[in-house]
Write an enzyme that holds these catalytic residues in place. Structure first.
Site, PDB file in Angstrom:
ATOM      1  N   GLY A   1       8.412  13.046  -7.849  1.00 24.57           N
ATOM      2  CA  GLY A   1       7.907  14.042  -6.910  1.00 24.57           C
ATOM      3  C   GLY A   1       6.406  13.859  -6.765  1.00 24.57           C
ATOM      4  O   GLY A   1       5.776  13.216  -7.607  1.00 24.57           O
TER       5      GLY A   1
ATOM      6  N   GLY B   1       0.813  -1.216   0.000  1.00 20.57           N
ATOM      7  CA  GLY B   1       0.000   0.000   0.000  1.00 20.57           C
ATOM      8  C   GLY B   1       0.844   1.263   0.000  1.00 20.57           C
ATOM      9  O   GLY B   1       2.070   1.217   0.192  1.00 20.57           O
ATOM     10  N   ASP B   2       0.185   2.397  -0.289  1.00 22.30           N
ATOM     11  CA  ASP B   2       0.824   3.718  -0.255  1.00 22.30           C
ATOM     12  C   ASP B   2       1.975   3.858  -1.247  1.00 22.30           C
ATOM     13  O   ASP B   2       2.958   4.553  -0.980  1.00 22.30           O
ATOM     14  CB  ASP B   2       1.320   4.046   1.174  1.00 22.30           C
ATOM     15  CG  ASP B   2       0.192   3.959   2.185  1.00 22.30           C
ATOM     16  OD1 ASP B   2      -0.947   4.299   1.828  1.00 22.30           O
ATOM     17  OD2 ASP B   2       0.462   3.544   3.327  1.00 22.30           O
TER      18      ASP B   2
ATOM     19  N   GLY C   1      -5.968   5.773   1.594  1.00 21.48           N
ATOM     20  CA  GLY C   1      -5.717   7.215   1.594  1.00 21.48           C
ATOM     21  C   GLY C   1      -4.901   7.495   0.357  1.00 21.48           C
ATOM     22  O   GLY C   1      -3.749   7.109   0.284  1.00 21.48           O
ATOM     23  N   HIS C   2      -5.511   8.095  -0.645  1.00 27.52           N
ATOM     24  CA  HIS C   2      -4.848   8.320  -1.929  1.00 27.52           C
ATOM     25  C   HIS C   2      -4.592   9.810  -2.124  1.00 27.52           C
ATOM     26  O   HIS C   2      -5.528  10.607  -2.160  1.00 27.52           O
ATOM     27  CB  HIS C   2      -5.703   7.745  -3.068  1.00 27.52           C
ATOM     28  CG  HIS C   2      -5.836   6.251  -3.004  1.00 27.52           C
ATOM     29  ND1 HIS C   2      -6.552   5.517  -3.917  1.00 27.52           N
ATOM     30  CD2 HIS C   2      -5.333   5.353  -2.134  1.00 27.52           C
ATOM     31  CE1 HIS C   2      -6.472   4.232  -3.610  1.00 27.52           C
ATOM     32  NE2 HIS C   2      -5.758   4.113  -2.518  1.00 27.52           N
TER      33      HIS C   2
ATOM     34  N   LYS D   1      -0.556   5.274  -5.705  1.00 27.05           N
ATOM     35  CA  LYS D   1      -1.640   4.932  -6.649  1.00 27.05           C
ATOM     36  C   LYS D   1      -2.466   6.162  -7.006  1.00 27.05           C
ATOM     37  O   LYS D   1      -2.808   6.391  -8.163  1.00 27.05           O
ATOM     38  CB  LYS D   1      -2.568   3.847  -6.045  1.00 27.05           C
ATOM     39  CG  LYS D   1      -1.862   2.525  -5.773  1.00 27.05           C
ATOM     40  CD  LYS D   1      -2.770   1.536  -5.085  1.00 27.05           C
ATOM     41  CE  LYS D   1      -3.141   1.922  -3.664  1.00 27.05           C
ATOM     42  NZ  LYS D   1      -2.008   1.902  -2.718  1.00 27.05           N
TER      43      LYS D   1
ATOM     44  N   GLN E   1      -5.114  -0.325  -1.293  1.00 29.12           N
ATOM     45  CA  GLN E   1      -4.173  -1.159  -0.542  1.00 29.12           C
ATOM     46  C   GLN E   1      -3.064  -1.679  -1.464  1.00 29.12           C
ATOM     47  O   GLN E   1      -2.719  -1.031  -2.433  1.00 29.12           O
ATOM     48  CB  GLN E   1      -4.900  -2.332   0.168  1.00 29.12           C
ATOM     49  CG  GLN E   1      -5.743  -1.914   1.360  1.00 29.12           C
ATOM     50  CD  GLN E   1      -7.073  -1.301   0.983  1.00 29.12           C
ATOM     51  OE1 GLN E   1      -7.863  -1.908   0.261  1.00 29.12           O
ATOM     52  NE2 GLN E   1      -7.348  -0.116   1.472  1.00 29.12           N
TER      53      GLN E   1
HETATM   54  P1  GDP Z   1      -1.506   5.593  -2.332  1.00 24.53           P
HETATM   55  O1  GDP Z   1      -2.245   5.111  -1.148  1.00 24.53           O
HETATM   56  O2  GDP Z   1      -0.869   4.485  -3.097  1.00 24.53           O
HETATM   57  O3  GDP Z   1      -2.320   6.487  -3.214  1.00 24.53           O
HETATM   58  O4  GDP Z   1      -0.297   6.477  -1.787  1.00 24.53           O
HETATM   59  P2  GDP Z   1      -0.385   7.585  -0.599  1.00 24.53           P
HETATM   60  O5  GDP Z   1      -1.035   8.791  -1.136  1.00 24.53           O
HETATM   61  O6  GDP Z   1      -0.921   6.989   0.643  1.00 24.53           O
HETATM   62  O7  GDP Z   1       1.149   7.814  -0.318  1.00 24.53           O
HETATM   63  C1  GDP Z   1       2.025   8.238  -1.299  1.00 24.53           C
HETATM   64  C2  GDP Z   1       2.695   9.550  -0.839  1.00 24.53           C
HETATM   65  O8  GDP Z   1       3.825   9.830  -1.638  1.00 24.53           O
HETATM   66  C3  GDP Z   1       1.785  10.741  -0.990  1.00 24.53           C
HETATM   67  O9  GDP Z   1       2.104  11.673   0.026  1.00 24.53           O
HETATM   68  C4  GDP Z   1       2.175  11.309  -2.357  1.00 24.53           C
HETATM   69  O10 GDP Z   1       1.926  12.696  -2.474  1.00 24.53           O
HETATM   70  C5  GDP Z   1       3.640  11.029  -2.375  1.00 24.53           C
HETATM   71  N1  GDP Z   1       4.244  10.756  -3.695  1.00 24.53           N
HETATM   72  C6  GDP Z   1       3.726  10.090  -4.748  1.00 24.53           C
HETATM   73  N2  GDP Z   1       4.639   9.965  -5.728  1.00 24.53           N
HETATM   74  C7  GDP Z   1       5.771  10.566  -5.286  1.00 24.53           C
HETATM   75  C8  GDP Z   1       7.081  10.736  -5.815  1.00 24.53           C
HETATM   76  O11 GDP Z   1       7.423  10.288  -6.912  1.00 24.53           O
HETATM   77  N3  GDP Z   1       7.984  11.408  -5.026  1.00 24.53           N
HETATM   78  C9  GDP Z   1       7.669  11.886  -3.800  1.00 24.53           C
HETATM   79  N4  GDP Z   1       8.621  12.511  -3.095  1.00 24.53           N
HETATM   80  N5  GDP Z   1       6.435  11.726  -3.268  1.00 24.53           N
HETATM   81  C10 GDP Z   1       5.512  11.067  -3.990  1.00 24.53           C
HETATM   82  P1  IMO Z   2      -3.908   2.605   0.379  1.00 24.84           P
HETATM   83  O1  IMO Z   2      -5.017   2.374  -0.602  1.00 24.84           O
HETATM   84  C1  IMO Z   2      -1.445   0.928   3.578  1.00 24.84           C
HETATM   85  C2  IMO Z   2      -3.368  -1.923   6.305  1.00 24.84           C
HETATM   86  C3  IMO Z   2      -3.564  -1.468   7.737  1.00 24.84           C
HETATM   87  C4  IMO Z   2      -3.442  -2.802   8.453  1.00 24.84           C
HETATM   88  C5  IMO Z   2      -4.111  -3.769   7.483  1.00 24.84           C
HETATM   89  C6  IMO Z   2      -5.556  -4.094   7.834  1.00 24.84           C
HETATM   90  O2  IMO Z   2      -3.801   4.001   0.872  1.00 24.84           O
HETATM   91  O3  IMO Z   2      -2.610   2.052  -0.130  1.00 24.84           O
HETATM   92  P2  IMO Z   2      -7.804  -2.696   7.618  1.00 24.84           P
HETATM   93  O4  IMO Z   2      -8.218  -1.405   8.248  1.00 24.84           O
HETATM   94  O5  IMO Z   2      -7.808  -2.679   6.135  1.00 24.84           O
HETATM   95  O6  IMO Z   2      -8.546  -3.878   8.178  1.00 24.84           O
HETATM   96  O7  IMO Z   2      -6.280  -2.895   8.086  1.00 24.84           O
HETATM   97  O8  IMO Z   2      -4.064  -3.148   6.210  1.00 24.84           O
HETATM   98  N1  IMO Z   2      -3.937  -1.014   5.276  1.00 24.84           N
HETATM   99  C7  IMO Z   2      -3.200  -0.201   4.510  1.00 24.84           C
HETATM  100  N2  IMO Z   2      -1.879   0.045   4.501  1.00 24.84           N
HETATM  101  N3  IMO Z   2      -2.233   1.520   2.664  1.00 24.84           N
HETATM  102  C8  IMO Z   2      -3.561   1.265   2.632  1.00 24.84           C
HETATM  103  O9  IMO Z   2      -4.367   1.746   1.665  1.00 24.84           O
HETATM  104  C9  IMO Z   2      -4.104   0.401   3.608  1.00 24.84           C
HETATM  105  N4  IMO Z   2      -5.350  -0.046   3.878  1.00 24.84           N
HETATM  106  C10 IMO Z   2      -5.230  -0.917   4.885  1.00 24.84           C
HETATM  107  O10 IMO Z   2      -2.567  -0.559   8.120  1.00 24.84           O
HETATM  108  O11 IMO Z   2      -2.087  -3.181   8.537  1.00 24.84           O
HETATM  109 MG    MG Z   3      -2.373   5.468   0.914  1.00 24.96          MG
END
Ligand code: GDP
Ligand code: IMO
Ligand code: MG
Length: 425
Positions: A416, A12-13, A40-41, A16, A225
């Protein structure tokens, strides 16, 4: 273009939201198909950050239609809050361009209570859930006692379902978890108030996608995720409660598997994980802290610090295998700047044996030792690079090695958080 599924290749994170936002420019319909507001996107456009938990990350593009499929679990309160927040920023969130499947299951207050009560009782063995009620809502779906978005238009059915569900939940909450019980009539009256604003969004998502396809439009499926949080294929039991694999885009939105053309895996240039569970390349040292600080690795949903470590291509190979991944977007490369050397996990060792893929028995991943390869680091600021040729040689070598080890091409490079800090190869 073709229909594209976006998946998180790790835990995750991976970024996306950013890539979905970027690809939305060339798509017509953007569809969420699993997960809920555990996601959290983050999207950043001209310095302005938007974090979406439920509404598809295509919403910032005018005239694109965003749909929430049947595979999602939707918290009505969170949905309406998100709608209001976007509207306050001037984004059109009218039902003309935003829809929810009547088959989408609703996260109700007792799901959140059960999630939190269970985690509290698990003491040393917490999963580290987001506490958003995701697991208990999916449990009710499979147990065939769930409340769905379409039920909001049928008050008698809604009342009957909530009363029935609470018969069991209240016993557990009161007697096992010592949590406050919930009153069915109160839950229903809150829901009926929300129903007034929610029911206009009810849309036959499957039919809307079919119509778009017939018109030759392109669909973007937005996964939440990561693959290793998949309830079947992830690091069970430290997973989420939905199938995060690409094939779930079909079941979770109401299309057949042949509608899925391109499977784009989003890969962070290193690895992060939130919550508990095995993480072979985790760095609990200065390098881990460096990645966390440079990459602002704090959860977009719960604010928790993310665990950080080196890139793991064993994890990636498994992702490629589970998803028929066609290509990948490599994100956050800029964060690696300043590290003297870059390590890539190429295989594991377990009980004296070398493994190229993840072990399949529960608990085994927690016992592997990563085998690393070391590549030179780089000191240049790459966040302003606009084409692949401008990237320093060590960065290009790192990308090439990832392609070799995963067997998949890197088609997008992100340097970035901003929409503009992206290169398409
Ligand atoms: P998601 O859940 O896959 O959508 O990712 P999140 O938004 O939770 O976490 C990704 C974080 O990295 C966010 O704060 C984005 O703004 C940041 N981000 C995405 N791509 C880049 C990148 O290429 N460089 C940097 N420094 N930050 C990035
Ligand atoms: P995005 O879409 C990162 C993790 C939680 C926990 C496990 C189970 O932003 O990438 P839940 O509440 O789903 O039952 O928790 O999954 N988890 C994530 N980790 N990014 C996410 O979503 C997540 N959604 C759930 O931290 O370990
Ligand atoms: Mg996220």
């Amino acid at each position: 273009m073709a229909n594209t599924v976006i998946i998180g290749a790790q835990w995750g994170d991976e970024g996306k939201g950013k890539i979905v936002d970027m690809l939305s420019a060339e798509s017509d319909l953007i569809v969420r198909f699993q997960g809920g507001n555990n996601a959290g996107h983050t999207i950043k456009v001209d310095g302005r950050e938007t974090i979406l938990h439920l509404i598809p990350s295509g919403i910032l593009h005018e005239n694109k239609v965003c749909l929430i499929g049947n595979g999602v679990v939707l918290d009505p309160e969170v949905f309406l809050t998100e709608v209001d927040a976007l509207a306050a920023k001037g984004v059109d969130v009218s039902p003309a361009r935003l829809g929810i499947s009547p088959k989408t299951h609703l996260i109700l207050p007792y799901h959140k209570a059960m999630d939190q009560a269970r985690e509290a009782k698990r003491a040393g063995k917490k999963i580290g859930t987001t506490g958003r009620g995701i697991g208990p809502c999916y449990e009710d779906k499979v147990a065939r006692i769930g409340v769905r978005a379409g039920d909001l238009a049928q008050p008698d059915l809604l009342r009957e379902k909530v009363r029935h569900a609470l018969l069991e939940k209240n016993v557990l909450l009161r007697d096992l978890y010592h949590f406050p019980v919930l009153d069915a009539d109160e839950v229903v009256s809150t829901l009926l108030a929300q129903a007034e604003r929610l029911t206009p969004y009810l849309t036959d998502v499957s039919a809307a996608i079919q119509k778009a396809q017939n018109a030759g439009q392109d669909i973007l499926f937005e996964g939440a995720q990561g693959i290793h949080l998949d309830v079947d294929h992830g690091t069970y039991p430290y997973v989420t409660s939905s199938n995060t694999v690409a094939s779930s885009a079909a079941a979770g939105s109401g299309v057949g598997p042949r509608a899925l053309d391109r499977i784009l895996g989003i890969v962070k240039a290193y690895t992060t994980r939130v919550g508990s569970g095995p993480f072979p390349t985790e760095l609990e040292d200065d390098t881990g802290n460096y990645l966390r600080t440079q990459g602002h690795e704090f959860g977009a949903t719960t604010g928790r610090p993310r665990r950080c470590g080196w890139l793991d291509t064993v994890v990636l190979r498994e992702t490629v295998r589970l998803n028929s991944m066609t290509d990948m977007a490599l994100t956050k490369l800029d964060v690696l700047r300043g590290l003297p050397a870059l390590r890539i996990c190429v295989a594991y060792e377990l009980d004296g044996q070398r493994l190229e893929y993840m072990p399949q028995m529960e608990g085994a991943l927690g016992r592997v030792t990563p085998i690393y390869e070391e590549l030179p680091g780089f000191d240049e600021d790459i966040s302003d690079c606009t084409s692949y040729d401008q990237l320093p040689q060590p960065v290009r070598d790192y990308i090439t090695r990832i392609e070799e080890l995963s067997g998949v091409r890197v088609s997008i490079v992100s340097v970035g958080p901003d929409r503009k800090a992206t290169m398409v190869r």
